[in-house]
Design a protein around this motif. Structure first.
Motif, PDB file in Angstrom:
ATOM      1  N   GLU A  44       0.819  -1.211   0.000  1.00 48.86           N
ATOM      2  CA  GLU A  44       0.000   0.000   0.000  1.00 48.86           C
ATOM      3  C   GLU A  44       0.852   1.261   0.000  1.00 48.86           C
ATOM      4  O   GLU A  44       0.348   2.344  -0.270  1.00 48.86           O
ATOM      5  N   ASP A  45       2.144   1.158   0.309  1.00 47.72           N
ATOM      6  CA  ASP A  45       3.072   2.275   0.160  1.00 47.72           C
ATOM      7  C   ASP A  45       3.525   2.356  -1.291  1.00 47.72           C
ATOM      8  O   ASP A  45       3.836   1.336  -1.915  1.00 47.72           O
ATOM      9  N   GLN A  46       3.573   3.572  -1.823  1.00 45.73           N
ATOM     10  CA  GLN A  46       4.180   3.806  -3.123  1.00 45.73           C
ATOM     11  C   GLN A  46       5.096   5.017  -2.974  1.00 45.73           C
ATOM     12  O   GLN A  46       4.907   5.852  -2.087  1.00 45.73           O
ATOM     13  N   SER A  47       6.099   5.109  -3.841  1.00 45.59           N
ATOM     14  CA  SER A  47       7.046   6.216  -3.711  1.00 45.59           C
ATOM     15  C   SER A  47       7.777   6.437  -5.021  1.00 45.59           C
ATOM     16  O   SER A  47       7.784   5.577  -5.908  1.00 45.59           O
ATOM     17  N   VAL A  58      10.520  14.364  -4.324  1.00 44.57           N
ATOM     18  CA  VAL A  58      10.347  13.118  -3.579  1.00 44.57           C
ATOM     19  C   VAL A  58       8.867  12.940  -3.269  1.00 44.57           C
ATOM     20  O   VAL A  58       8.206  13.885  -2.825  1.00 44.57           O
ATOM     21  N   GLY A  59       8.351  11.740  -3.483  1.00 49.06           N
ATOM     22  CA  GLY A  59       6.963  11.442  -3.134  1.00 49.06           C
ATOM     23  C   GLY A  59       6.877  10.153  -2.340  1.00 49.06           C
ATOM     24  O   GLY A  59       7.455   9.141  -2.752  1.00 49.06           O
ATOM     25  N   VAL A  60       6.184  10.194  -1.209  1.00 52.46           N
ATOM     26  CA  VAL A  60       5.915   9.000  -0.401  1.00 52.46           C
ATOM     27  C   VAL A  60       4.415   8.965  -0.156  1.00 52.46           C
ATOM     28  O   VAL A  60       3.850   9.906   0.424  1.00 52.46           O
ATOM     29  N   TYR A  61       3.760   7.895  -0.602  1.00 52.99           N
ATOM     30  CA  TYR A  61       2.301   7.799  -0.557  1.00 52.99           C
ATOM     31  C   TYR A  61       1.903   6.532   0.195  1.00 52.99           C
ATOM     32  O   TYR A  61       2.146   5.426  -0.274  1.00 52.99           O
ATOM     33  N   ASP A  62       1.331   6.711   1.355  1.00 54.37           N
ATOM     34  CA  ASP A  62       0.984   5.598   2.240  1.00 54.37           C
ATOM     35  C   ASP A  62      -0.514   5.331   2.144  1.00 54.37           C
ATOM     36  O   ASP A  62      -1.321   6.063   2.706  1.00 54.37           O
ATOM     37  N   GLY A  63      -0.863   4.267   1.419  1.00 55.03           N
ATOM     38  CA  GLY A  63      -2.266   3.953   1.206  1.00 55.03           C
ATOM     39  C   GLY A  63      -2.902   3.262   2.398  1.00 55.03           C
ATOM     40  O   GLY A  63      -2.224   2.704   3.259  1.00 55.03           O
ATOM     41  N   HIS A  64      -4.220   3.314   2.453  1.00 57.69           N
ATOM     42  CA  HIS A  64      -4.984   2.558   3.454  1.00 57.69           C
ATOM     43  C   HIS A  64      -6.295   2.108   2.830  1.00 57.69           C
ATOM     44  O   HIS A  64      -6.846   2.763   1.965  1.00 57.69           O
ATOM     45  N   GLY A  65      -6.745   0.925   3.250  1.00 60.80           N
ATOM     46  CA  GLY A  65      -7.956   0.348   2.674  1.00 60.80           C
ATOM     47  C   GLY A  65      -7.708  -0.367   1.367  1.00 60.80           C
ATOM     48  O   GLY A  65      -8.623  -0.955   0.791  1.00 60.80           O
ATOM     49  N   GLY A  66      -6.479  -0.321   0.882  1.00 56.87           N
ATOM     50  CA  GLY A  66      -6.125  -0.923  -0.399  1.00 56.87           C
ATOM     51  C   GLY A  66      -5.047  -0.109  -1.074  1.00 56.87           C
ATOM     52  O   GLY A  66      -4.728   1.008  -0.646  1.00 56.87           O
ATOM     53  N   PRO A  67      -4.463  -0.604  -2.158  1.00 60.88           N
ATOM     54  CA  PRO A  67      -3.353   0.091  -2.833  1.00 60.88           C
ATOM     55  C   PRO A  67      -3.768   1.070  -3.922  1.00 60.88           C
ATOM     56  O   PRO A  67      -2.926   1.767  -4.485  1.00 60.88           O
ATOM     57  N   ARG A  71      -1.312   4.103  -5.567  1.00 58.80           N
ATOM     58  CA  ARG A  71      -0.819   3.855  -6.926  1.00 58.80           C
ATOM     59  C   ARG A  71      -1.277   4.942  -7.882  1.00 58.80           C
ATOM     60  O   ARG A  71      -0.539   5.358  -8.787  1.00 58.80           O
ATOM     61  N   PHE A  72      -2.498   5.415  -7.681  1.00 66.90           N
ATOM     62  CA  PHE A  72      -3.020   6.481  -8.524  1.00 66.90           C
ATOM     63  C   PHE A  72      -2.204   7.758  -8.327  1.00 66.90           C
ATOM     64  O   PHE A  72      -1.807   8.415  -9.295  1.00 66.90           O
ATOM     65  N   VAL A  73      -1.955   8.121  -7.075  1.00 61.59           N
ATOM     66  CA  VAL A  73      -1.165   9.316  -6.778  1.00 61.59           C
ATOM     67  C   VAL A  73       0.234   9.182  -7.376  1.00 61.59           C
ATOM     68  O   VAL A  73       0.791  10.139  -7.925  1.00 61.59           O
ATOM     69  N   ASN A  74       0.789   8.004  -7.314  1.00 60.08           N
ATOM     70  CA  ASN A  74       2.136   7.754  -7.819  1.00 60.08           C
ATOM     71  C   ASN A  74       2.239   8.034  -9.318  1.00 60.08           C
ATOM     72  O   ASN A  74       3.317   8.361  -9.826  1.00 60.08           O
ATOM     73  N   ARG A  75       1.143   7.905 -10.037  1.00 58.45           N
ATOM     74  CA  ARG A  75       1.156   8.103 -11.485  1.00 58.45           C
ATOM     75  C   ARG A  75       0.682   9.485 -11.910  1.00 58.45           C
ATOM     76  O   ARG A  75       0.927   9.889 -13.047  1.00 58.45           O
ATOM     77  N   HIS A  76      -0.001  10.205 -11.027  1.00 54.64           N
ATOM     78  CA  HIS A  76      -0.633  11.449 -11.461  1.00 54.64           C
ATOM     79  C   HIS A  76      -0.091  12.721 -10.809  1.00 54.64           C
ATOM     80  O   HIS A  76      -0.148  13.786 -11.426  1.00 54.64           O
ATOM     81  N   LEU A  77       0.404  12.648  -9.588  1.00 55.08           N
ATOM     82  CA  LEU A  77       0.767  13.877  -8.879  1.00 55.08           C
ATOM     83  C   LEU A  77       1.977  14.580  -9.495  1.00 55.08           C
ATOM     84  O   LEU A  77       1.941  15.795  -9.747  1.00 55.08           O
ATOM     85  N   PHE A  78       3.058  13.855  -9.770  1.00 55.04           N
ATOM     86  CA  PHE A  78       4.245  14.490 -10.331  1.00 55.04           C
ATOM     87  C   PHE A  78       3.980  15.136 -11.693  1.00 55.04           C
ATOM     88  O   PHE A  78       4.448  16.243 -11.954  1.00 55.04           O
TER      89      PHE A  78
END
Length: 385
Positions: A44-47, A58-67, A71-78
């Protein structure tokens, strides 16, 4: 386009089948190290770390309830950060807020489209921690309880090495966050309740800010009959979570030595000061992995088991011993930032750990599974070490 320069870089793995790490890579003003250890059935962590001659993200994204959300933030925020900073002539708090908001809106639209086939996605969310270094300025933005800590030399009257927290923990275990949430909901005496040993908003969630968790932000989702078949109805008069990031800006100075960005899986076991001391005492190469190992050792002590035994526990069951942990250490070499970047540092790139450590040696390419919001869990279940 920033999206196109992202690639997966497979680091070394040894001793722990759920650990991925990259010892050391250069960025415009120093070196950086990454490590990720998986505990959940799906990571559930992505980075990610984006480097260019002029900036480091640098991006660290700690998911909860599922990944799905992380994963979405990992592909769209940057890509949004890149787009808006280009439009506005550089990075700024406003650019960061716009990127967070656009990512939140896109994920909300995805949830709406997905509700008929996957209603539980309305309850999936992610903490979001972003650091950016550009033109000698540091920006730290966050939602949730991932944390950025600066290691710096002390000023007059301070210790020789200081751990300075740069982010805000949006977790109602903190009294000031509870008061903030209660102040926003004066007509709801049950907005924050103590249950299962911790404080939770509506008895459900500990963080007060996130990407996703749409059913706690949009009444139409938690009232949806399809969702109610999956989750309990939550009485609320207004959104109980927000996606508004806390943002800190700071001019980097020669006393600033390094930055630690990590999901709360690390901070659950290590204090800010302990983490800074470890980074200051050991060689750069593999330092992120060393921080992960220190956290796992503490987790083992708490459960009264041996550290080497924790490393043998399979994903899913391992979550009972520790959370997914992501660590990124960014060294700040000010003599490099003031000089022209060499050829090696002048190459732009984006390093992203495997979307799921368990799938690292899968017959399926990790790149393919990483492009799916709803990964094929059945296909991964056949993989064994």
């Amino acid at each position: 386009m920033l999206r196109s320069c992202c690639f997966r870089c497979f680091g070394r793995r040894n001793g722990d089948g759920l650990l991925w790490h990259m010892d050391l890579k250069p960025h415009a003003s120093g070196d950086f190290s990454i490590a990720v250890v998986q505990a959940n059935s799906s990571l559930e962590d992505q980075s990610q770390v984006f480097t260019s001659p002029s900036a480091t993200y640098v991006g660290v994204y700690d998911g909860h309830g599922g990944p799905e959300a992380s994963r979405f933030v990992n592909r769209h925020l940057f890509p949004y950060l890149h787009k808006f900073s280009k439009e506005q002539g550089g990075l700024s708090p406003d650019v960061i807020k716009k990127a967070f908001n656009a990512t939140e809106e896109d994920f909300t639209r995805l949830v709406k489209r997905s509700m008929p086939v996957k209603p539980q996605i309305a309850s999936v969310g992610s903490c979001c921690l972003v650091g950016a270094i550009s033109d000698g300025e540091l920006y730290v933005a966050n939602l949730g309880d991932s944390r950025a800590v600066l290691g710096r030399r002390g000023f007059d009257g301070e210790k020789s090495l200081v751990a300075e927290r740069l982010s805000t923990d949006h977790n109602v275990s903190c009294e000031n966050v509870r008061k903030e949430v209660e102040a926003l909901h004066p007509d709801d005496s049950h907005i924050v309740v103590y249950c299962r040993g911790v404080w939770r908003i509506k008895g459900i969630i500990q963080v007060s800010r996130s990407i996703g968790d749409v059913y706690l932000k949009k009444p139409e989702f938690h009232r949806d009959p399809v969702f109610q078949q999956y989750g309990n109805f939550v009485p609320m008069k207004r959104p109980v979570l927000t996606a508004e990031p806390s943002i800190v800006t700071r001019k980097l100075i020669p006393q600033d030595l390094f930055l630690i960005f990590a999901s709360d899986g690390l901070w659950e076991h290590l204090s800010d000061e302990a983490a800074v001391q470890i980074v200051s005492k050991y060689p750069r190469a593999g330092i992120a992995k060393r921080l992960v190992a220190a956290a796992l050792q503490e987790a083992a002590k708490k459960r009264e088991v041996r550290y080497k035994d924790i490393k043998k526990i399979e994903r899913g069951i391992r979550r009972h011993f520790h959370d997914d942990i992501t660590v990124v250490v960014i060294y700040l070499d000010h003599h490099k930032s003031s000089s022209k970047p060499n050829h090696k540092q002048g190459t732009a790139g984006c390093i992203t750990p495997p979307v799921d450590i368990f799938s690292y040696n899968s017959d399926e390419a990790v790149e393919n599974s990483g492009d799916k919001i709803f990964p094929n869990e059945e296909s991964r279940s056949r993989v064994a070490y």
